[in-house]
Write an enzyme that holds these catalytic residues in place. Structure first.
Site, mmCIF file in Angstrom:
data_model
loop_
_atom_site.group_PDB
_atom_site.id
_atom_site.type_symbol
_atom_site.label_atom_id
_atom_site.label_comp_id
_atom_site.label_asym_id
_atom_site.label_seq_id
_atom_site.Cartn_x
_atom_site.Cartn_y
_atom_site.Cartn_z
ATOM 1 N N HIS A 264 0.831 -1.213 0.000
ATOM 2 C CA HIS A 264 0.000 0.000 0.000
ATOM 3 C C HIS A 264 0.862 1.258 0.000
ATOM 4 C CE1 HIS A 264 0.559 1.052 4.354
ATOM 5 N NE2 HIS A 264 0.712 -0.264 4.491
ATOM 6 N N ASP B 27 -0.795 4.292 0.838
ATOM 7 C CA ASP B 27 -1.414 5.250 1.755
ATOM 8 C C ASP B 27 -0.705 5.198 3.107
ATOM 9 O OD1 ASP B 27 -2.620 2.620 2.058
ATOM 10 O OD2 ASP B 27 -4.081 3.548 3.412
ATOM 11 N N ASP C 61 6.452 2.175 6.808
ATOM 12 C CA ASP C 61 5.159 1.519 6.548
ATOM 13 C C ASP C 61 4.374 2.261 5.480
ATOM 14 O OD1 ASP C 61 2.881 -0.049 6.770
ATOM 15 O OD2 ASP C 61 2.220 0.888 8.633
ATOM 16 N N GLU D 122 -5.056 0.770 2.826
ATOM 17 C CA GLU D 122 -4.723 -0.239 3.823
ATOM 18 C C GLU D 122 -4.816 0.331 5.227
ATOM 19 O OE1 GLU D 122 -2.463 -2.867 6.484
ATOM 20 O OE2 GLU D 122 -2.082 -0.759 6.078
ATOM 21 N N GLU D 123 -4.482 1.606 5.372
ATOM 22 C CA GLU D 123 -4.525 2.237 6.692
ATOM 23 C C GLU D 123 -5.931 2.675 7.072
ATOM 24 O OE1 GLU D 123 -2.126 1.904 8.481
ATOM 25 O OE2 GLU D 123 -0.232 2.089 7.407
ATOM 26 N N GLU E 40 4.696 -5.854 3.874
ATOM 27 C CA GLU E 40 4.598 -5.112 5.129
ATOM 28 C C GLU E 40 5.865 -5.310 5.979
ATOM 29 O OE1 GLU E 40 2.464 -3.089 6.487
ATOM 30 O OE2 GLU E 40 0.586 -3.332 5.381
ATOM 31 N N HIS F 203 4.249 4.460 12.000
ATOM 32 C CA HIS F 203 3.201 5.306 12.599
ATOM 33 C C HIS F 203 3.762 6.277 13.639
ATOM 34 C CE1 HIS F 203 -0.420 2.513 11.456
ATOM 35 N NE2 HIS F 203 0.512 2.546 10.516
#
Length: 383
Positions: free
Chosen positions: A72, A74, A105, A138-139, A167, A356
Site C-alpha cells: 500500500h 497510503d 510503513d 490499507e490504513e 509489510e 506510525h
C-alpha cells in the site's frame, strides 16, 4: 546498452514526497503506474469508493505461474508536524537514514518490490507473470483497497498463484521474522440501557453501569484459550467505557463500552460473536438492563502452512541477510487477510520499529537489501 537499474531508495523518496494520507492518492499511484507502464507492465487503475488502486501485470493473463506482490502507498496522518525533526513528506536523509511518513510503513517496501520486479522482467523475462497489486486503502477501512483489486481480478479472470505482502515484519533486525498467518480481529460495541434515577434512591433506577461492569468482568474472567501450534493465546481488551454523566448524584440511563479481540485459529468471528451475545444475554436477564451489541469483524485468523512458499522466502532472506527468519503469526492485521482467500500468501518486509511514529524512518541500506531479497525470490520462483 543495458538499461539502468531502478534505484529503490530514490523511488522510496519520490513516494514519500507524495502526501498520500488515507484516502488521498497524493500522486503515489500515478507515479508507480508511469514507472511500471514504461517497463512493460499492463497497468489498470482499479479505483473504487474514492480510493485509488493499481493492478500491474507483466506477462500473459492466466499464466500457470504468476507471482504477486501486494502493498500500500497510503499512510497515516503525521500528527504534530512540529514534533518531527524533518519534513514528514521531505524524504530527507541523515546519516544513512531516510525520514518521512511511510518510510517504514510501507513506501520502502513498495519501492523495493517495484524495483525488483522491473529489473527482473527486463533482465530475465520469466515464463509466467509478475503481478503487483498496490492499494491506497490499507490504513483506512480497507473495503475499497486490496478487496477492490481482488474483486476486479476475479471478474476479469486475473490470478496470482502465490503472493508476498511487503509489510514490515521484522521486530528489531533485518531478516529475523516473516509472517505465515495473522490473528483475526473483531470489535464489539456494547450498549447498556437502564432507567435513570437519583443515586440516593437506587431502587427506583436501573443502573446500566452495574450491568456493564458485570458483563465486562465476565468477558475477562478467563483466557479465551492457551494458544495453538502456530499462534499465541487470543486476547481480549476493554478499550473504552463511557456513560457521559457529569453528575455525581444521578444514575445514568445509558452506558457504552468497546471490546477488541485478537483471536487465533481456535476461533472464528462467528463463534466469538455467539459467545459475546450469550454472555450479554445472561447479564441482561440477571440485571433487567437491556444490552445491545454491534460487532464488526475486520479479519479472520488464517495460516499459510509452512511449505514451499515460506521456505522460498526464508532461503532468500537468509542468503541476503545471513539470518533465517522465524515464521510468525504475531502482530496486528494486514491485507494478507484478504489475499489468503485468493492464493497462498506470506509476508516479509523491513524492520517496523518506527511505523506510525513521529520521525518515522528507514535505513537506506535496508531498502536496497530488501530489493535484493525480493529479486532473489523472483529468480528462484521462476527458475
Amino acid at each position: 546498452m543495458p538499461t539502468e537499474k531502478l534505484d529503490p531508495a530514490d523511488l522510496t523518496a519520490r513516494l514519500i514526497r507524495c502526501p498520500s494520507v488515507t484516502p488521498q492518492e497524493g500522486g503515489a499511484i500515478a507515479l508507480l503506474a508511469g514507472i511500471l507502464g514504461e517497463a512493460g507492465f499492463a497497468c489498470t487503475r482499479v479505483d473504487r469508493g474514492g480510493i485509488a488502486n493499481l493492478y500491474a501485470r507483466w506477462g500473459k493473463q492466466g499464466a500457470n505461474r504468476a507471482f504477486g506482490f501486494n502493498g500500500h502507498t497510503d499512510v497515516v496522518p503525521v500528527g504534530d508536524a512540529n514534533a518531527w525533526r524533518h519534513d514528514p513528506f521531505g524524504a530527507e536523509v541523515e546519516d544513512g537514514v531516510m525520514y518521512g511518513r511511510g518510510a517504514c510503513d510501507m513506501k520502502s517496501g513498495v519501492a523495493a518490490f517495484v524495483a525488483a520486479a522491473v529489473d527482473f522482467v527486463r533482465e530475465t523475462p520469466p515464463d509466467g507473470a509478475v503481478i503487483l497489486a498496490i492499494t491506497g486503502d490499507e490504513e483506512g477501512e480497507g473495503a475499497d483497497g486490496t478487496v477492490a483489486i481482488l474483486d476486479w481480478m476475479a471478474f476479469n479472470g486475473e490470478r496470482m498463484t502465490h503472493c508476498l505482502v511487503g509489510e514490515p515484519t521484522c521486530p528489531n533486525e533485518m531478516g529475523e521474522m516473516m509472517k505465515i498467518g495473522r490473528r483475526g480481529s473483531m470489535t464489539a460495541h456494547v450498549t447498556a440501557v437502564g432507567v435513570q434515577g437519583h443515586s440516593a434512591y437506587p431502587h427506583r433506577a436501573k443502573n446500566p453501569l452495574t450491568a456493564m461492569v458485570r458483563l465486562l468482568a465476565r468477558l475477562e474472567a478467563e483466557p479465551l484459550d492457551r494458544g495453538t501450534a502456530h499462534f499465541d493465546p487470543s486476547t481480549l481488551a476493554i478499550t473504552t467505557i463511557d456513560c457521559g454523566n457529569p453528575a455525581t448524584n444521578v444514575i445514568p440511563a445509558r452506558a457504552t463500552a468497546t471490546v477488541n479481540i485478537r483471536f487465533n485459529d481456535m476461533h472464528s468471528g462467528a463463534t466469538l460473536s455467539d459467545w459475546l451475545r450469550s454472555e450479554a444475554a445472561a447479564v441482561a436477564e440477571a440485571t433487567g438492563v437491556e444490552i445491545g451489541l454491534r460487532i464488526g469483524i475486520s479479519g479472520e485468523a488464517f495460516l499459510t502452512p509452512p511449505g514451499a512458499l515460506s521456505e522460498l522466502v526464508a532461503e532468500a532472506v537468509a542468503a541476503e541477510t545471513g539470518r533465517k527468519p522465524v515464521a510468525s503469526t504475531s502482530g496486528g492485521t494486514s491485507d494478507a487477510r484478504f489475499v489468503k482467500d485468493h492464493c497462498p500468501v506470506v509476508e516479509f518486509g523491513l524492520v517496523g520499529k518506527t511505523m506510525h511514529q513521529v520521525d518515522e524512518r528507514v535505513e537506506v541500506a535496508q531498502i536496497h537489501q530488501l530489493k535484493a531479497i525480493y529479486g532473489r525470490i523472483l529468480r528462484e520462483y521462476f527458475a
